[in-house]
Motif scaffolding. Structure first.
Motif, PDB file in Angstrom:
ATOM      1  N   ASN A  66      -1.447  -7.131  -0.954  1.00  0.00           N
ATOM      2  CA  ASN A  66      -2.018  -8.406  -0.524  1.00  0.00           C
ATOM      3  C   ASN A  66      -3.022  -8.946  -1.540  1.00  0.00           C
ATOM      4  OD1 ASN A  66      -0.519  -8.530   1.806  1.00  0.00           O
ATOM      5  ND2 ASN A  66      -2.120  -7.687   3.126  1.00  0.00           N
ATOM      6  N   SER A  67      -3.906  -8.090  -2.023  1.00  0.00           N
ATOM      7  CA  SER A  67      -4.951  -8.560  -2.935  1.00  0.00           C
ATOM      8  C   SER A  67      -4.383  -9.029  -4.264  1.00  0.00           C
ATOM      9  CB  SER A  67      -5.993  -7.458  -3.157  1.00  0.00           C
ATOM     10  OG  SER A  67      -5.405  -6.306  -3.708  1.00  0.00           O
ATOM     11  N   THR A  68      -3.376  -8.306  -4.802  1.00  0.00           N
ATOM     12  CA  THR A  68      -2.810  -8.711  -6.086  1.00  0.00           C
ATOM     13  C   THR A  68      -1.957  -9.965  -5.976  1.00  0.00           C
ATOM     14  OG1 THR A  68      -1.007  -7.103  -5.755  1.00  0.00           O
ATOM     15  CG2 THR A  68      -2.867  -6.410  -7.124  1.00  0.00           C
ATOM     16  N   ASP A  69      -1.541 -10.339  -4.785  1.00  0.00           N
ATOM     17  CA  ASP A  69      -0.827 -11.605  -4.597  1.00  0.00           C
ATOM     18  C   ASP A  69      -1.764 -12.803  -4.733  1.00  0.00           C
ATOM     19  OD1 ASP A  69       1.618 -10.437  -4.248  1.00  0.00           O
ATOM     20  OD2 ASP A  69       1.641 -10.597  -2.061  1.00  0.00           O
ATOM     21  N   PHE A  70      -3.061 -12.581  -4.551  1.00  0.00           N
ATOM     22  CA  PHE A  70      -4.011 -13.698  -4.577  1.00  0.00           C
ATOM     23  C   PHE A  70      -5.015 -13.638  -5.730  1.00  0.00           C
ATOM     24  CE2 PHE A  70      -2.465 -13.585  -0.238  1.00  0.00           C
ATOM     25  CZ  PHE A  70      -2.318 -14.931   0.085  1.00  0.00           C
ATOM     26  N   PHE A  71      -5.254 -12.436  -6.264  1.00  0.00           N
ATOM     27  CA  PHE A  71      -6.273 -12.273  -7.315  1.00  0.00           C
ATOM     28  C   PHE A  71      -5.682 -11.516  -8.497  1.00  0.00           C
ATOM     29  CE2 PHE A  71      -8.656 -12.824  -3.432  1.00  0.00           C
ATOM     30  CZ  PHE A  71      -9.774 -13.582  -3.798  1.00  0.00           C
ATOM     31  N   ASN A  72      -6.073 -11.940  -9.704  1.00  0.00           N
ATOM     32  CA  ASN A  72      -5.670 -11.165 -10.884  1.00  0.00           C
ATOM     33  C   ASN A  72      -6.820 -10.327 -11.419  1.00  0.00           C
ATOM     34  OD1 ASN A  72      -7.259 -13.137 -12.021  1.00  0.00           O
ATOM     35  ND2 ASN A  72      -5.849 -13.638 -13.676  1.00  0.00           N
ATOM     36  N   ASN A  73      -8.035 -10.597 -10.955  1.00  0.00           N
ATOM     37  CA  ASN A  73      -9.205  -9.832 -11.399  1.00  0.00           C
ATOM     38  C   ASN A  73      -9.620  -8.902 -10.258  1.00  0.00           C
ATOM     39  OD1 ASN A  73     -11.388  -8.841 -12.759  1.00  0.00           O
ATOM     40  ND2 ASN A  73     -12.416 -10.807 -13.036  1.00  0.00           N
ATOM     41  N   ILE A  74      -9.129  -7.678 -10.324  1.00  0.00           N
ATOM     42  CA  ILE A  74      -9.342  -6.710  -9.250  1.00  0.00           C
ATOM     43  C   ILE A  74      -9.839  -5.402  -9.855  1.00  0.00           C
ATOM     44  CG2 ILE A  74      -8.178  -5.274  -7.513  1.00  0.00           C
ATOM     45  CD1 ILE A  74      -6.318  -7.617  -6.988  1.00  0.00           C
ATOM     46  N   SER A  75     -10.807  -4.798  -9.195  1.00  0.00           N
ATOM     47  CA  SER A  75     -11.264  -3.455  -9.539  1.00  0.00           C
ATOM     48  C   SER A  75     -10.963  -2.539  -8.362  1.00  0.00           C
ATOM     49  CB  SER A  75     -12.768  -3.460  -9.824  1.00  0.00           C
ATOM     50  OG  SER A  75     -13.226  -2.153 -10.126  1.00  0.00           O
ATOM     51  N   VAL A  76     -10.654  -1.289  -8.646  1.00  0.00           N
ATOM     52  CA  VAL A  76     -10.461  -0.307  -7.579  1.00  0.00           C
ATOM     53  C   VAL A  76     -11.378   0.886  -7.830  1.00  0.00           C
ATOM     54  CG1 VAL A  76      -8.084  -0.958  -7.060  1.00  0.00           C
ATOM     55  CG2 VAL A  76      -8.530   0.813  -8.778  1.00  0.00           C
ATOM     56  N   ASP A  77     -11.858   1.477  -6.762  1.00  0.00           N
ATOM     57  CA  ASP A  77     -12.648   2.713  -6.834  1.00  0.00           C
ATOM     58  C   ASP A  77     -11.729   3.901  -6.572  1.00  0.00           C
ATOM     59  OD1 ASP A  77     -14.901   1.259  -7.290  1.00  0.00           O
ATOM     60  OD2 ASP A  77     -15.822   1.621  -5.338  1.00  0.00           O
ATOM     61  N   LEU A  78     -11.923   4.951  -7.357  1.00  0.00           N
ATOM     62  CA  LEU A  78     -11.150   6.174  -7.226  1.00  0.00           C
ATOM     63  C   LEU A  78     -12.116   7.351  -7.268  1.00  0.00           C
ATOM     64  CD1 LEU A  78      -8.316   7.628  -7.329  1.00  0.00           C
ATOM     65  CD2 LEU A  78      -8.564   7.578  -9.816  1.00  0.00           C
ATOM     66  N   ILE A  79     -11.948   8.306  -6.357  1.00  0.00           N
ATOM     67  CA  ILE A  79     -12.787   9.513  -6.346  1.00  0.00           C
ATOM     68  C   ILE A  79     -11.925  10.705  -6.758  1.00  0.00           C
ATOM     69  CG2 ILE A  79     -14.090  11.124  -4.897  1.00  0.00           C
ATOM     70  CD1 ILE A  79     -15.095   8.780  -3.291  1.00  0.00           C
ATOM     71  N   TYR A  80     -12.424  11.485  -7.722  1.00  0.00           N
ATOM     72  CA  TYR A  80     -11.712  12.693  -8.133  1.00  0.00           C
ATOM     73  C   TYR A  80     -12.577  13.918  -7.843  1.00  0.00           C
ATOM     74  CZ  TYR A  80     -14.582  12.270 -12.393  1.00  0.00           C
ATOM     75  OH  TYR A  80     -15.635  12.147 -13.275  1.00  0.00           O
ATOM     76  N   GLY A  81     -11.959  15.083  -7.910  1.00  0.00           N
ATOM     77  CA  GLY A  81     -12.690  16.319  -7.619  1.00  0.00           C
ATOM     78  C   GLY A  81     -12.836  16.599  -6.139  1.00  0.00           C
ATOM     79  N   ILE A  82     -12.005  15.978  -5.318  1.00  0.00           N
ATOM     80  CA  ILE A  82     -12.050  16.213  -3.877  1.00  0.00           C
ATOM     81  C   ILE A  82     -11.557  17.631  -3.593  1.00  0.00           C
ATOM     82  CG2 ILE A  82     -11.201  15.439  -1.625  1.00  0.00           C
ATOM     83  CD1 ILE A  82     -10.686  12.682  -3.002  1.00  0.00           C
ATOM     84  N   PRO A  83     -12.294  18.422  -2.810  1.00  0.00           N
ATOM     85  CA  PRO A  83     -11.861  19.800  -2.531  1.00  0.00           C
ATOM     86  C   PRO A  83     -10.434  19.861  -1.992  1.00  0.00           C
ATOM     87  CG  PRO A  83     -14.104  19.476  -1.759  1.00  0.00           C
ATOM     88  CD  PRO A  83     -13.605  18.123  -2.189  1.00  0.00           C
ATOM     89  N   CYS A  84      -9.678  20.792  -2.530  1.00  0.00           N
ATOM     90  CA  CYS A  84      -8.290  21.054  -2.122  1.00  0.00           C
ATOM     91  C   CYS A  84      -7.298  19.983  -2.594  1.00  0.00           C
ATOM     92  CB  CYS A  84      -8.163  21.215  -0.605  1.00  0.00           C
ATOM     93  SG  CYS A  84      -9.228  22.520   0.073  1.00  0.00           S
ATOM     94  N   SER A  85      -7.772  18.964  -3.318  1.00  0.00           N
ATOM     95  CA  SER A  85      -6.836  17.985  -3.860  1.00  0.00           C
ATOM     96  C   SER A  85      -6.188  18.545  -5.124  1.00  0.00           C
ATOM     97  CB  SER A  85      -7.542  16.663  -4.170  1.00  0.00           C
ATOM     98  OG  SER A  85      -8.496  16.837  -5.203  1.00  0.00           O
ATOM     99  N   GLU A  86      -5.026  18.023  -5.467  1.00  0.00           N
ATOM    100  CA  GLU A  86      -4.281  18.512  -6.610  1.00  0.00           C
ATOM    101  C   GLU A  86      -4.320  17.509  -7.761  1.00  0.00           C
ATOM    102  OE1 GLU A  86      -2.903  21.440  -6.877  1.00  0.00           O
ATOM    103  OE2 GLU A  86      -3.400  22.047  -4.813  1.00  0.00           O
ATOM    104  N   PRO A  87      -4.355  17.983  -9.006  1.00  0.00           N
ATOM    105  CA  PRO A  87      -4.310  17.067 -10.154  1.00  0.00           C
ATOM    106  C   PRO A  87      -3.098  16.141 -10.123  1.00  0.00           C
ATOM    107  CG  PRO A  87      -4.926  19.266 -10.878  1.00  0.00           C
ATOM    108  CD  PRO A  87      -4.539  19.379  -9.434  1.00  0.00           C
TER     109      PRO A  87
END
Length: 390
Positions: free
Chosen positions: A150-171
């Motif tokens: 939805n957001s990319t249909d209306f905006f071309n300037n978008i930032s996303v937040d990503l969290i890494y190092g979450i316990p038990c998550s896989e690379p």
């Protein structure tokens, strides 16, 4: 370049890792927005004394997308009325994915664009339902994909937040998330290591043994995975936690890192105005009451030369370009520069810093340790080095 930050202190639920000021009760929402409008009026003269234009406006929180369009529009109208907003100003709204799903989410995106927002920052964090549940996020993976569409249909300037190092998550999960962002042509990505902040639910869960603590080795490996993947995809790693395609670096945050004036509006918000730091009370009710009486609910301090030095070093070393040696010498003198370069030798010897004729910067090997390296360059009054600049 200067900016205005608007803190919207409301959330649907509390994320386990968050230590920002917020409330899950919307009881005082209208009164809070009225107070924001009043603070914008009362702060105007002091802000214009140090800045001729406003080049960025950033709505953060909390969850700004929890507000209806009518309230967001009221705030933008008050800014336009009282402040010299530049024609090409970057105007950003932080959004949670669950506010941008389905037809209502598409309508919301369209309305945001109509009232003047030209950049969105989406708190995706992860595409794994187990990760999102662990962090107590209000959305699931399906909502995250829907929000991206939805957001990319209306905006071309978008930032996303990503969290890494979450316990038990896989690379592999992290690698897939990065590929999703690349496939959606997201131009800006902020990637943060999961940090255990004091007095958060995450800290308590780890203390009880219900969740394992983030593993430092895994954090470093995943940081390098993020960096290498995004650089290969054409992103500039222009700040430790931030990656942007050319011309899509965050103008608002870049002004913070460059030491430009900024105005913080709302409970807990901070301002930086001509070497003076101000911070508002972190209590919604008291904030509203103060502004109803036309009082500014803030505390201020004049930054010492040592404070300014330490902030300069910390922020500049987080940037890809590093510390400009000429700017450092102009602001803090030859003696301080000599101390800086002497202290840098041990990091140069182990290839954690790089030195050119013009800049001192963190090397690729030192990136994961940048904050600790910067802290080693801090000065205080007992050093006496900057006394003549006080």
């Amino acid at each position: 370049m200067s900016g205005i930050y608007i803190h919207i202190p409301f959330c649907k639920q509390a994320c386990h890792y968050c230590d920002f000021h917020f409330s899950t009760s919307l009881k005082h929402q209208t009164a809070l927005v009225d107070a924001l409008l009043k603070e914008l009026e009362l702060r105007c003269d002091s802000f214009l004394a140090v800045s001729e234009t406003v080049d960025t406006v950033y709505f953060g929180g909390g969850t700004p997308s929890i507000l209806p369009i009518s309230e967001l529009e009221r705030i933008l109208e008050r800014i336009r009325k009282n402040y010299p907003l530049s024609d090409d100003a970057e105007i950003t709204l932080e959004c949670n994915p669950d506010d941008l799903v389905g037809n209502s989410g598409r309508a919301y995106c369209n309305e945001l664009k109509q009232v003047g927002f030209n950049r969105l920052s989406l708190g995706i964090q992860s595409f794994q339902d187990a990760d999102l549940k662990l962090m107590n996020r209000a959305h699931d993976a399906k909502m995250a994909f829907d929000a991206l569409k939805n957001s990319t249909d209306f905006f071309n300037n978008i930032s996303v937040d990503l969290i890494y190092g979450i316990p038990c998550s896989e690379p592999a999960d992290l690698a897939r998330a990065l590929q999703y962002f690349i496939e959606y042509s997201i131009p800006h990505i902020s990637a943060y290591a999961l940090t255990v902040e004091h007095k958060t639910a995450l800290e308590k869960l780890i203390a009880k043994g219900e969740i394992p603590a983030p593993d430092e080795t895994a954090l470093e490996q995943q940081f390098l995975l993020v960096r290498n993947t995004l650089r290969e995809a054409g992103y500039d790693h222009y700040e430790i936690s931030n990656f942007g395609k050319p011309n899509f670096h965050s103008r608002h945050n870049s002004s913070y890192w460059s030491g430009k004036p900024y105005l913080g509006i709302g409970p807990s918000a901070h301002s930086y105005l001509g070497n003076t730091r101000l911070w508002n009370i972190s209590n919604n009710v008291l904030y509203v009451k103060a502004l109803e009486a036309e009082n500014l609910p803030s505390t201020s301090e004049k930054l010492s030369t040592y404070d300014r030095h330490n902030e300069f070093v910390m922020t500049q070393l987080r940037l890809e370009k590093g510390i400009s040696l000429s700017a450092y010498e102009t602001d803090f003198g030859l003696e301080a520069k000599a101390v800086l370069l002497k202290q840098a030798k041990k990091y140069l010897a182990v290839n954690q810093l790089e030195l050119s004729d013009t800049h001192l910067k963190i090397s690729e090997k030192g990136l994961f340790f940048a904050d600790g390296i910067a802290a080693d360059f801090f000065l205080d009054a007992s050093d006496g080095i900057l006394n003549e600049y006080a």
